[in-house]
Design a protein around this motif. Structure first.
Motif, PDB file in Angstrom:
ATOM      1  N   PRO A 141      -3.276   6.551   5.012  1.00 21.12           N
ATOM      2  CA  PRO A 141      -4.545   7.157   4.374  1.00 21.12           C
ATOM      3  C   PRO A 141      -4.532   6.853   2.926  1.00 21.12           C
ATOM      4  N   ALA A 142      -6.037   6.138   2.735  1.00 20.88           N
ATOM      5  CA  ALA A 142      -6.215   6.152   1.112  1.00 20.88           C
ATOM      6  C   ALA A 142      -5.986   7.572   0.313  1.00 20.88           C
ATOM      7  N   ALA A 143      -5.838   7.336  -0.890  1.00 22.71           N
ATOM      8  CA  ALA A 143      -5.335   8.586  -1.760  1.00 22.71           C
ATOM      9  C   ALA A 143      -6.287   9.871  -1.648  1.00 22.71           C
ATOM     10  N   GLY A 144      -5.771  10.962  -1.513  1.00 17.80           N
ATOM     11  CA  GLY A 144      -6.484  12.030  -1.280  1.00 17.80           C
ATOM     12  C   GLY A 144      -7.263  12.271  -0.041  1.00 17.80           C
ATOM     13  N   ARG A 145      -6.678  11.167   1.004  1.00 24.20           N
ATOM     14  CA  ARG A 145      -7.238  11.508   2.202  1.00 24.20           C
ATOM     15  C   ARG A 145      -6.274  12.009   3.455  1.00 24.20           C
ATOM     16  N   GLY A 146      -5.082  12.124   3.044  1.00 30.17           N
ATOM     17  CA  GLY A 146      -4.068  12.421   4.034  1.00 30.17           C
ATOM     18  C   GLY A 146      -2.703  12.244   3.383  1.00 30.17           C
ATOM     19  N   PRO A 147      -1.459  12.638   4.025  1.00 26.16           N
ATOM     20  CA  PRO A 147      -0.316  12.272   3.424  1.00 26.16           C
ATOM     21  C   PRO A 147       0.259  10.919   3.543  1.00 26.16           C
ATOM     22  N   ALA A 148       0.900  10.688   2.499  1.00 25.52           N
ATOM     23  CA  ALA A 148       1.403   9.573   2.490  1.00 25.52           C
ATOM     24  C   ALA A 148       2.996   9.248   3.098  1.00 25.52           C
ATOM     25  N   PRO A 149       3.330   8.195   3.491  1.00 23.66           N
ATOM     26  CA  PRO A 149       4.507   8.151   4.433  1.00 23.66           C
ATOM     27  C   PRO A 149       5.788   8.437   3.333  1.00 23.66           C
ATOM     28  N   ASP A 150       6.779   8.898   4.003  1.00 19.66           N
ATOM     29  CA  ASP A 150       8.136   9.103   3.139  1.00 19.66           C
ATOM     30  C   ASP A 150       8.773   7.826   2.929  1.00 19.66           C
ATOM     31  N   PRO A 151       8.716   7.336   1.557  1.00 19.17           N
ATOM     32  CA  PRO A 151       9.503   5.800   1.594  1.00 19.17           C
ATOM     33  C   PRO A 151      10.700   6.118   2.082  1.00 19.17           C
ATOM     34  N   GLU A 152      11.587   7.058   1.766  1.00 17.20           N
ATOM     35  CA  GLU A 152      13.027   6.977   2.520  1.00 17.20           C
ATOM     36  C   GLU A 152      12.985   6.763   3.999  1.00 17.20           C
ATOM     37  N   ALA A 153      11.892   7.297   4.602  1.00 19.64           N
ATOM     38  CA  ALA A 153      11.837   7.033   6.047  1.00 19.64           C
ATOM     39  C   ALA A 153      11.529   5.628   6.566  1.00 19.64           C
ATOM     40  N   GLY A 212     -13.282   7.167   3.835  1.00 21.24           N
ATOM     41  CA  GLY A 212     -11.880   7.662   4.333  1.00 21.24           C
ATOM     42  C   GLY A 212     -11.216   6.282   4.839  1.00 21.24           C
ATOM     43  N   GLU A 213     -11.278   5.092   4.480  1.00 19.75           N
ATOM     44  CA  GLU A 213     -10.649   3.879   4.923  1.00 19.75           C
ATOM     45  C   GLU A 213      -9.151   3.885   4.797  1.00 19.75           C
ATOM     46  N   ALA A 214      -8.435   3.375   5.564  1.00 15.65           N
ATOM     47  CA  ALA A 214      -6.868   3.290   5.212  1.00 15.65           C
ATOM     48  C   ALA A 214      -6.443   2.458   4.120  1.00 15.65           C
ATOM     49  N   SER A 215      -5.263   2.820   3.399  1.00 10.90           N
ATOM     50  CA  SER A 215      -4.598   2.139   2.369  1.00 10.90           C
ATOM     51  C   SER A 215      -3.591   1.457   2.868  1.00 10.90           C
ATOM     52  N   ARG A 216      -2.576   1.253   1.948  1.00 13.90           N
ATOM     53  CA  ARG A 216      -1.056   0.683   2.212  1.00 13.90           C
ATOM     54  C   ARG A 216      -0.303   1.391   1.388  1.00 13.90           C
ATOM     55  N   LEU A 217       1.005   1.589   1.788  1.00  8.74           N
ATOM     56  CA  LEU A 217       2.220   1.965   0.984  1.00  8.74           C
ATOM     57  C   LEU A 217       3.294   0.841   1.205  1.00  8.74           C
ATOM     58  N   THR A 218       3.635   0.272  -0.106  1.00  5.65           N
ATOM     59  CA  THR A 218       4.528  -0.687   0.020  1.00  5.65           C
ATOM     60  C   THR A 218       5.813  -0.660  -0.657  1.00  5.65           C
ATOM     61  N   LEU A 219       7.026  -1.063  -0.083  1.00  3.69           N
ATOM     62  CA  LEU A 219       8.148  -0.929  -0.770  1.00  3.69           C
ATOM     63  C   LEU A 219       8.703  -2.317  -1.018  1.00  3.69           C
ATOM     64  N   PHE A 220       9.015  -2.531  -2.435  1.00  2.00           N
ATOM     65  CA  PHE A 220       9.503  -3.833  -2.873  1.00  2.00           C
ATOM     66  C   PHE A 220      10.982  -3.641  -3.054  1.00  2.00           C
ATOM     67  N   LEU A 221      11.608  -4.296  -2.151  1.00  2.00           N
ATOM     68  CA  LEU A 221      13.351  -4.372  -1.770  1.00  2.00           C
ATOM     69  C   LEU A 221      14.082  -5.440  -2.691  1.00  2.00           C
ATOM     70  N   ALA A 222      14.925  -5.191  -3.460  1.00  2.00           N
ATOM     71  CA  ALA A 222      15.810  -6.017  -4.156  1.00  2.00           C
ATOM     72  C   ALA A 222      16.935  -6.029  -3.570  1.00  2.00           C
ATOM     73  N   LEU A 223      17.690  -7.167  -2.631  1.00  2.00           N
ATOM     74  CA  LEU A 223      18.676  -7.095  -1.746  1.00  2.00           C
ATOM     75  C   LEU A 223      19.881  -7.937  -2.404  1.00  2.00           C
ATOM     76  N   ARG A 224      21.129  -7.496  -2.682  1.00  2.00           N
ATOM     77  CA  ARG A 224      22.142  -8.522  -2.731  1.00  2.00           C
ATOM     78  C   ARG A 224      22.612  -9.169  -1.428  1.00  2.00           C
ATOM     79  N   GLY A 225      22.997 -10.245  -1.532  1.00  2.51           N
ATOM     80  CA  GLY A 225      23.226 -11.369  -0.499  1.00  2.51           C
ATOM     81  C   GLY A 225      22.081 -12.043   0.006  1.00  2.51           C
ATOM     82  N   GLU A 226      22.638 -13.493   0.293  1.00  2.27           N
ATOM     83  CA  GLU A 226      21.710 -14.464   0.690  1.00  2.27           C
ATOM     84  C   GLU A 226      20.683 -14.098   1.749  1.00  2.27           C
ATOM     85  N   ARG A 227      19.554 -14.664   2.075  1.00  2.00           N
ATOM     86  CA  ARG A 227      18.692 -14.566   3.111  1.00  2.00           C
ATOM     87  C   ARG A 227      19.506 -15.296   4.485  1.00  2.00           C
ATOM     88  N   PRO A 228      19.843 -14.595   5.538  1.00  2.00           N
ATOM     89  CA  PRO A 228      20.627 -15.305   6.642  1.00  2.00           C
ATOM     90  C   PRO A 228      19.694 -16.344   7.044  1.00  2.00           C
TER      91      PRO A 228
END
Length: 472
Positions: A361-373, A303-319
């Protein structure tokens, strides 16, 4: 020259392989997937590049020692590694911000005083002083030595007790209780968040977990230019230099035993690979269970935790002035937002690559976060995010499972003392002579430095025997 078979090609596996090879062993690594690195993967698209696993390295001395001991070129000659400063920016749910500098106790105290009021920095340093005591008490048995047969002594929390109203607490406090009592308010939230980012629940782990933010503040946070995958590539090249052989797309079905000891591997295709010793540097549950020695630390559950990761490609330079790592606090999630200043991860200076990660949560151990949220929450760290977004991709626990073989894509945290030993990992030796455990699922647990240390421990046990007690 002994034949050593290593299961898995993650960082712990390659650290073990390199050290064994330089000691004169014949090492072959069997990896279920098509490449090396395990969790340290890389996703590229349209000139953008993202790390699929850890985005920063803490305690770089582990890999400096590894490269010194296995070849002529030191780590800094193999990768361009830079210290991240400021170390971290916290954005609290009410919008309050605190930006902490790297490896500066005085600077961190001043930043906390500015954010939360005079005296906060002194209280923060008092907590980290006690965390230093816990670190000093457990550094060798938890990081630099094989797990002792009397591992139960590590079940006691080494975080120093603090008197309250003239009395000592009978029950060792949790990290959350420690943060609330010794810091309180927003500063307590900061301490708890630094532990939550490792996939640990502050309300369920002992106060000794404070060694994790102590380690970050003391030894710094480091980034490898080109992405952390470059560290895996450098270690892979070091293994090749030491004549380590790699066999990819080679899932292991089971460890073979003959004459009461490990004798090789049975691959998924039915081929046998003979060996004098076997090192399992993957989640051992994938082998249907590994025999533990009598009285050994039981393997952690699924039941260990996992990670959900979003890769974001953004227009505009890094400030200019953008902080590399931001932790965004909210009642339902803690986000880690990484914004590297690295031209190697973007198509040109007019774009930015951002990685957003939430513990889940690891897969099958609970709901994953909503990527849009999560995108909406990340906008608190990246102003104008929605308007700059070209595209985004999701890296879910199932993707981690595919890359690492870990059940449910679980991501193991480092081992901790206290909690009656339930936060320890199985020893590097097993109940089957000749079978050893390395990587994040063995002592001293997960994270780049801890998994890397398994290489030194397992190599020492194989080369020097059961009497090996760690580097002096």
């Amino acid at each position: 020259m002994a034949r050593i078979a290593v299961i898995g090609a993650g960082m712990g596996a390659m650290a073990t392989a390199a050290r064994l090879a330089v000691a004169g062993q014949q090492v072959t690594v069997y990896e279920q997937g098509p490449t090396y690195g395990g969790a340290l993967g890389r996703r590229t698209r349209d000139g953008f590049a993202f790390d699929t696993g850890p985005g920063l390295l803490h305690l770089p001395a582990v890999y400096r020692d590894l490269f010194v001991k296995t070849g002529k070129r030191p780590l800094e000659a193999c990768v361009d590694m830079v210290q991240v400063d400021p170390a971290v920016r916290h954005v609290l749910a009410d919008g309050t911000e605190a930006v902490l500098p790297a490896v500066s106790r005085g600077g961190a105290a001043a930043a906390l005083d500015r954010a939360f009021g005079a005296g906060t920095g002194d209280r923060w340093n008092d907590v980290l002083n006690r965390a230093r005591d816990a670190w000093d008490a457990t550094r060798r048995p938890l990081l630099e030595e094989p797990l002792r047969p009397d591992w139960q002594v590590l079940g006691r929390d080494p975080y120093p007790a603090v008197r309250k109203s003239g009395l000592l607490r009978r029950r060792p406090p949790t990290l959350a209780e420690t943060a609330a009592r010794e810091l309180g308010g927003p500063a307590g939230e900061l301490l708890a968040a630094r532990v939550r980012a490792y996939g640990l629940d502050p309300a369920a782990v002992p106060a000794s977990a404070a060694v994790l933010p102590y380690m970050e503040q003391t030894f710094g946070s480091w980034y490898v230019r080109g992405g952390m995958r470059a560290l895996a590539a450098a270690l892979y090249e070091r293994c090749l230099e030491r004549k380590v052989s790699f066999v990819f797309d080679a899932p292991v079905r089971e460890v073979l035993a003959r004459g009461g000891r490990a004798a090789g591997l049975l691959l998924a295709g039915g081929t046998e690979a003979a060996a004098d010793s076997v090192v399992c540097a993957a989640d051992p549950r994938g082998l249907g269970g590994v025999p533990l020695p009598p009285g050994g630390v039981p393997a952690r559950g699924p039941g260990e935790a996992s990670r959900l990761t979003l890769f974001l490609a953004l227009r505009g330079e890094r400030p200019d002035g953008t902080v590399h790592r931001t932790l965004v606090h909210s009642p339902g999630a803690l986000l880690t937002v990484l914004r590297p200043d690295d031209p190697a991860v973007v198509p040109d200076a007019g774009h930015e690559a951002v990685t957003v990660t939430a513990v889940c949560p690891a897969a099958g151990r609970g709901p994953a976060p909503d990527p849009e949220a999560l995108l909406d929450l990340a906008a608190r760290a990246v102003p104008g995010l929605r308007g700059r977004l070209l595209w985004h991709e999701v890296h879910a626990p199932a993707d981690i499972a595919a890359a690492t073989g870990a059940a449910g894509g679980a991501v193991p945290p480092p081992a901790l003392a206290g909690a009656d030993g339930r936060l320890l990992y199985p020893a590097n030796t097993t109940g089957l002579p000749g079978l050893y455990l390395a990587g994040g699922w063995a002592h001293p647990g997960g994270g780049l430095p801890h998994a890397g240390m398994t290489g030194a421990l397992v190599a020492g046990l194989i080369v020097e025997g059961a009497g090996f007690r760690g580097s002096q």
